[in-house]
Write a protein that holds these residues in place. Structure first.
Motif, PDB file in Angstrom:
ATOM      1  N   ASP A  52       0.876  -1.194   0.130  1.00 36.74           N
ATOM      2  CA  ASP A  52      -0.069   0.167   0.064  1.00 36.74           C
ATOM      3  C   ASP A  52       0.794   1.177  -0.039  1.00 36.74           C
ATOM      4  OD1 ASP A  52      -2.640  -0.800  -0.151  1.00 36.74           O
ATOM      5  OD2 ASP A  52      -2.723  -1.364   2.145  1.00 36.74           O
ATOM      6  N   CYS A  53       0.472   2.449  -0.590  1.00 41.20           N
ATOM      7  CA  CYS A  53       0.915   3.544  -0.705  1.00 41.20           C
ATOM      8  C   CYS A  53       0.043   4.606  -0.539  1.00 41.20           C
ATOM      9  CB  CYS A  53       1.855   3.699  -1.766  1.00 41.20           C
ATOM     10  SG  CYS A  53       2.738   5.497  -1.823  1.00 41.20           S
ATOM     11  N   ASN A  54       0.118   5.470   0.605  1.00 37.98           N
ATOM     12  CA  ASN A  54      -0.935   6.627   0.650  1.00 37.98           C
ATOM     13  C   ASN A  54       0.047   7.815   0.765  1.00 37.98           C
ATOM     14  OD1 ASN A  54      -3.859   5.413   1.537  1.00 37.98           O
ATOM     15  ND2 ASN A  54      -2.125   4.089   2.568  1.00 37.98           N
ATOM     16  N   TRP A  55      -0.423   8.741   0.016  1.00 36.96           N
ATOM     17  CA  TRP A  55       0.464   9.963  -0.143  1.00 36.96           C
ATOM     18  C   TRP A  55      -0.551  11.232  -0.220  1.00 36.96           C
ATOM     19  CZ3 TRP A  55       3.315  11.743  -5.195  1.00 36.96           C
ATOM     20  CH2 TRP A  55       4.112  12.939  -4.752  1.00 36.96           C
ATOM     21  N   LYS A  56      -0.440  12.265   0.656  1.00 36.04           N
ATOM     22  CA  LYS A  56      -1.018  13.561   0.327  1.00 36.04           C
ATOM     23  C   LYS A  56      -0.113  14.479  -0.087  1.00 36.04           C
ATOM     24  CE  LYS A  56      -4.203  16.746   3.027  1.00 36.04           C
ATOM     25  NZ  LYS A  56      -5.329  16.407   2.162  1.00 36.04           N
ATOM     26  N   PHE A  57      -0.248  14.687  -1.520  1.00 38.98           N
ATOM     27  CA  PHE A  57       0.697  15.353  -2.174  1.00 38.98           C
ATOM     28  C   PHE A  57       0.497  16.865  -2.231  1.00 38.98           C
ATOM     29  CE2 PHE A  57      -2.116  13.757  -5.352  1.00 38.98           C
ATOM     30  CZ  PHE A  57      -2.436  14.728  -6.065  1.00 38.98           C
ATOM     31  N   HIS A  58      -0.793  17.105  -1.759  1.00 38.47           N
ATOM     32  CA  HIS A  58      -1.151  18.405  -1.767  1.00 38.47           C
ATOM     33  C   HIS A  58      -2.408  18.828  -0.723  1.00 38.47           C
ATOM     34  CE1 HIS A  58      -3.510  22.106  -3.645  1.00 38.47           C
ATOM     35  NE2 HIS A  58      -2.413  22.549  -4.169  1.00 38.47           N
ATOM     36  N   LYS A  59      -2.369  20.101  -0.311  1.00 41.27           N
ATOM     37  CA  LYS A  59      -3.331  20.298   0.828  1.00 41.27           C
ATOM     38  C   LYS A  59      -4.677  20.051   0.549  1.00 41.27           C
ATOM     39  CE  LYS A  59      -3.893  25.034  -0.308  1.00 41.27           C
ATOM     40  NZ  LYS A  59      -3.866  26.540  -0.111  1.00 41.27           N
ATOM     41  N   LYS A  60      -5.145  19.632  -0.995  1.00 39.30           N
ATOM     42  CA  LYS A  60      -6.283  19.340  -1.571  1.00 39.30           C
ATOM     43  C   LYS A  60      -6.449  17.943  -1.986  1.00 39.30           C
ATOM     44  CE  LYS A  60      -7.857  24.057  -2.732  1.00 39.30           C
ATOM     45  NZ  LYS A  60      -8.365  24.967  -3.636  1.00 39.30           N
ATOM     46  N   PHE A  61      -5.493  17.471  -2.374  1.00 35.87           N
ATOM     47  CA  PHE A  61      -5.354  16.172  -3.002  1.00 35.87           C
ATOM     48  C   PHE A  61      -4.516  15.057  -2.275  1.00 35.87           C
ATOM     49  CE2 PHE A  61      -6.421  19.027  -6.473  1.00 35.87           C
ATOM     50  CZ  PHE A  61      -7.605  18.621  -7.124  1.00 35.87           C
ATOM     51  N   SER A  62      -4.890  13.878  -2.257  1.00 35.39           N
ATOM     52  CA  SER A  62      -4.160  12.731  -1.688  1.00 35.39           C
ATOM     53  C   SER A  62      -4.500  11.512  -2.515  1.00 35.39           C
ATOM     54  CB  SER A  62      -4.470  12.429  -0.387  1.00 35.39           C
ATOM     55  OG  SER A  62      -5.743  12.121  -0.162  1.00 35.39           O
TER      56      SER A  62
END
Length: 679
Positions: free
Chosen positions: A540-550
Motif C-alpha cells: 500500500d502507498c498513501n500520499w497526501k501530495f497537496h493540501k487538497k489532493f491525496s
C-alpha cells in the motif's frame, strides 16, 4: 442497461470536472472496516463507531476527568495503553499539555495523532445551569435518509413463475437521533432491503428499531428502554454485536467491553429488545440487570410427532420472497440476566449470568458436525471475567459455563517489553459442547466452541518512521466441524511493515498466510483431510501530495491451494484519488481497480469509501474492472448530501451472480443517495 450504466457514470464525471473526493469515514474506521472484511465480517454496520467519533469531535474527551470506559470508545487504543495512561496520571498528576502524551509508554506519534481531534484538557461542565429548554436548544439532533438501488434488473425482480422477490429493488433507510451529551438520547430507525415490500400488510415496514436512553441520573449510570447491546468481559458469556478480532495491531486483540449501549445500527440481528440498566453501587460496584424479548427469523420443520423443531436462527434480516416472509419472526426468544462488576481504572472483576428461553424446540443431528450443538428450549450461561494492570503487564481473561453444556476459557496478557516493543500472549480453550447465543470471543469458528488456540503477537517500533507487527495463531479443532469430518488444526500468521517518514506519506507491506484442513472433493478415493493454504502479499502507498489532493494505491497478490493439485492465483491493483479541500462545499473520491482471481475461493477484500455510514468493503473475484465515485455536497451549514455510483465490469462473463440475484450481462452498477440534516 450496459450503455445506460456507462452514460450515468460519465454524466457524474462531467458534472464534477475537478473529480472532487473525500474520505467519507475517519481513517480509524476505514482500517477497522478492512480488518473486519478480511475476517469474513464485511457486512458489519460500523455506523456506531463513526457516530462516536463524530460526537467526540464536537465534545472532546477531557483527559484529566475521564475514565477507562470512556477512553475505550477510542477503539484504536489498546487496553494496555489505557492502563498506562491512568498510571501516568496517578504518578505525575494531571496533564498540563497534550504533548505530555508522548511521555506515556506505548503512545507513539501515530496513536497520538489519531487521538488529538477527539481529546482536550479543557474541563467542561454541561450541567451547571441546565434548564428544561436546554434539552432542545443545546441537544444534537439528526435526521438521515438513504436510498440505494442496483441499476441492472436481477432475476428475482422479473415476472417469472416460482420464487421471486415481492418488493421493489429500492433500498431505503430513515433514521432520527436525539442526544443530549451524558444526559439522554432517543433514536428511531426504519429500513427496507432490496426485494422487500413496504406499505403492505402484514408488514408495512420490514425493520423498525428504536430506544430511549437516560444517563447519569442519581444512582442510574445508564437506562435503556428499547433496543440495546451488552458487551462484558472478553465475549465468552455476554456479548451482542461483533468483536474486532485479529489484526495488524496485536495489542488490540483484547476485547474492550463497553457494557450497556443503546443500539443504533441497521443490522437486524445483533441486539436485545426490552429494558436494561446499570446502577452505581458503593465501593466501585456496578450492577447491570436486563430483560429482552424478541421474535427471531427461523425455518421450522415438523418432526415425527408433528411438533415444530429447528436447528438454527436466521440472521440475514432479509424478507424478500415467500419463503423468507414465511420464516419471519417465527421464533420467540426471551433472555434475562445480570452482570455485577467491580470497576476502576486499573481493575475490573465481573460475574455474568443469563437465561435464554425459546417457544420452539431446537434439534440436532447426532451424526453430523452439529452433534454437540444446542438442543431443547432453555439455556443458561454463567461467566467470570477480569482485567488488571500489574507492574507493566495487563492481564485479562474469562471463564464461562453453559447449562447444559461445557466450559470455555480465555486467558491473555500483554506488556511493553520496552518503549519500542509490546507483546501479547493469549490462550483459549472452548469445549465442543459449550453453547452460547451471545458469544463473540476471539477464535476461528463462527461459535465459541470446539477450539483450542495459542496466539503470540509483537509490535516493534525501532524508529518513529518504522513500525513492524507480527503475530502467529496456532489452533486445533478436537471434533468434526462443517466440511471437516474429523479433528483438524492449522495456523495463521501475519507480518506487516509500515514506513512513514512524514505525516503525509505512508508505505505499508503486509504478508499473511493461513493453513486449515478440509474434506477432499467429492470423488476422491483417499478420504483423509487436505490442507487449505491461503497466502497473500499486499503493498500500500498513501500520499497526501497537496493540501487538497491525496492518493492511495494498492497491489495485492493471493494464492489459494487445496491439497497438492488445486492451485488458484489472483491479484488486485487499484488507484484512489481524494479531493478534500478545507472550505469547499464539494468533496469526494474516485477509484479505478483491476482484479483477476480464479474463483471466489481466491477472492480479495479491500476497503471502499462510501456514503456516510454506508457499508465500505468490496469483495473482488473473477476477472474485471471495478470503479466507483463518491461525492459530498454541503447544501447548507447543517444539510449535507452524499451520492455514490459504482460499477463492476466483467468482460468475459455472460451473467453476474446466481439464483435470484443473477444479472444478464457483464456489468453490475448501483447508486446511493444520502441526505443528512443536523439541527
Amino acid at each position: 442497461m450496459m450503455s445506460y450504466s456507462l452514460f450515468f457514470y460519465l454524466l457524474l464525471l462531467l458534472s464534477y470536472p475537478w473529480l472532487p473526493v473525500q474520505a467519507q469515514e475517519e481513517e480509524q474506521v476505514m482500517e477497522l472496516r478492512e480488518n473486519l472484511a478480511e475476517n469474513g465480517k464485511e457486512e458489519e454496520d460500523l455506523s456506531a463507531f463513526q457516530e462516536q467519533l463524530d460526537f467526540f469531535r464536537k465534545h472532546p474527551i477531557d483527559l484529566n476527568h475521564t475514565n477507562a470506559e470512556e477512553l475505550k470508545k477510542l477503539f484504536w487504543l489498546s487496553p494496555l495503553q489505557v492502563s498506562n495512561f491512568f498510571e501516568h496520571l496517578l504518578l505525575n498528576g494531571k496533564l498540563l499539555d497534550l504533548l505530555e502524551l508522548q511521555a506515556i509508554t506505548g503512545f507513539d506519534l501515530i496513536t497520538i495523532e489519531k487521538m488529538l481531534p477527539f481529546v482536550t484538557l479543557i474541563p467542561v461542565n454541561r450541567f451547571a445551569s441546565l434548564k428544561f429548554k436546554d434539552l432542545y436548544q443545546q441537544a444534537e439532533q439528526q435526521l438521515l435518509f438513504r436510498y440505494g438501488r442496483t441499476l441492472e434488473r436481477q432475476k428475482g425482480f422479473r415476472d417469472l413463475p416460482g420464487s421471486r422477490y415481492l418488493g421493489s429493488a429500492d433500498k431505503l433507510l430513515l433514521s432520527y437521533k436525539y442526544q443530549y451529551p451524558k444526559i439522554g438520547a432517543f433514536s428511531l430507525l426504519m429500513k427496507k432491503d432490496a426485494g422487500e415490500t413496504i406499505g403492505t400488510k402484514p408488514v408495512p415496514i420490514d425493520f423498525v428499531s428504536g430506544n430511549f436512553a437516560l444517563f447519569n441520573y442519581r444512582s442510574i449510570e445508564k437506562l435503556v428502554i428499547g433496543d440495546y447491546t451488552l458487551q462484558f468481559g472478553q465475549g465468552l458469556t455476554l456479548w451482542s454485536g461483533f468483536s474486532l478480532g485479529k489484526g495488524p495491531d496485536v495489542t488490540s486483540l483484547a476485547s474492550k467491553d463497553l457494557g450497556l449501549k443503546p443500539y443504533t445500527s441497521s443490522n437486524e440481528s445483533t441486539f436485545f429488545r426490552g429494558i436494561a440498566s446499570t446502577f452505581r453501587l458503593p465501593k466501585h460496584l456496578y450492577f447491570s440487570p436486563f430483560y429482552s424479548f424478541r421474535k427471531r427469523d427461523a425455518s421450522l420443520k415438523t418432526d415425527q410427532d408433528g411438533q415444530y423443531t429447528l436447528s438454527s436462527i436466521s440472521e440475514s434480516g432479509l424478507h424478500r420472497n415467500t419463503a423468507e416472509i414465511r420464516n419471519r419472526k417465527r421464533l420467540a426468544q426471551e433472555v434475562y440476566g445480570a452482570t455485577l462488576q467491580y470497576l476502576s481504572n486499573f481493575l475490573n472483576i465481573g460475574i455474568s449470568a443469563n437465561h435464554t428461553r425459546f417457544d420452539q424446540t431446537f434439534s440436532r443431528d447426532s451424526s453430523s458436525y452439529q452433534k454437540y450443538g444446542f438442543e431443547g428450549r432453555k439455556l443458561g450461561n454463567f461467566g467470570l471475567h477480569y482485567n488488571v494492570a500489574f507492574q507493566n503487564i495487563y492481564f485479562y481473561g474469562e471463564l464461562a459455563k453453559s447449562f447444559p453444556g461445557g466450559w470455555a476459557v480465555l486467558q491473555g496478557a500483554m506488556t511493553n517489553l520496552s518503549r519500542s516493543i509490546s507483546m501479547v500472549l493469549l490462550y483459549r480453550k472452548y469445549d465442543k459442547d459449550y453453547v452460547n447465543f451471545f458469544s463473540q470471543a476471539i477464535g476461528e469458528n463462527t461459535t465459541s466452541s470446539n477450539e483450542k488456540g495459542l496466539y503470540l503477537g509483537i509490535n516493534y517500533q525501532p524508529h518513529p518512521h518504522w513500525k513492524f507487527a507480527l503475530y502467529l495463531d496456532y489452533f486445533k479443532f478436537p471434533e468434526k466441524k462443517y466440511r471437516v469430518d474429523t479433528a483438524s488444526g492449522g495456523y495463521e500468521t501475519l507480518a506487516q511493515l509500515v514506513y512513514s517518514p512524514i505525516k503525509q506519506f505512508k508505505l505499508t507491506a503486509r504478508f499473511k498466510t493461513e493453513r486449515k484442513q478440509q474434506n477432499p472433493a467429492a470423488g476422491h478415493t483417499v478420504r483423509s483431510l487436505e490442507n487449505l493454504l491461503n497466502t497473500s502479499f499486499r503493498l500500500d502507498c498513501n500520499w497526501k501530495f497537496h493540501k487538497k489532493f491525496s492518493t492511495a494505491q494498492r497491489i495485492e497478490l493471493i494464492q489459494y491451494q487445496k491439497g497438492k493439485l488445486l492451485k488458484e492465483f489472483g491479484y488486485l491493483i487499484y488507484q484512489d484519488i481524494y479531493y478534500t479541500p478545507m472550505h469547499s462545499k464539494i468533496s469526494g473520491n474516485i477509484r479505478l481497480a483491476y482484479f483477476n482471481t480464479t474463483s471466489y475461493q481466491s477472492r480479495i477484500y479491500a476497503y471502499e469509501a462510501d456514503v456516510l455510514y454506508g457499508s465500505g468493503s468490496g469483495g473482488y473475484y473473477g476477472q474485471g474492472i471495478r470503479t466507483f465515485l463518491n461525492l459530498r455536497y454541503r447544501l447548507w451549514r447543517k444539510l449535507d448530501l452524499w451520492s455514490r455510483y459504482d460499477l463492476y465490469y466483467y468482460p468475459h462473463q455472460a451473467f453476474i451472480g446466481s439464483g435470484l440475484d443473477e444479472i444478464n450481462g457483464n456489468m453490475k452498477s448501483a447508486v446511493k443517495l444520502l441526505i443528512r440534516h443536523q439541527f
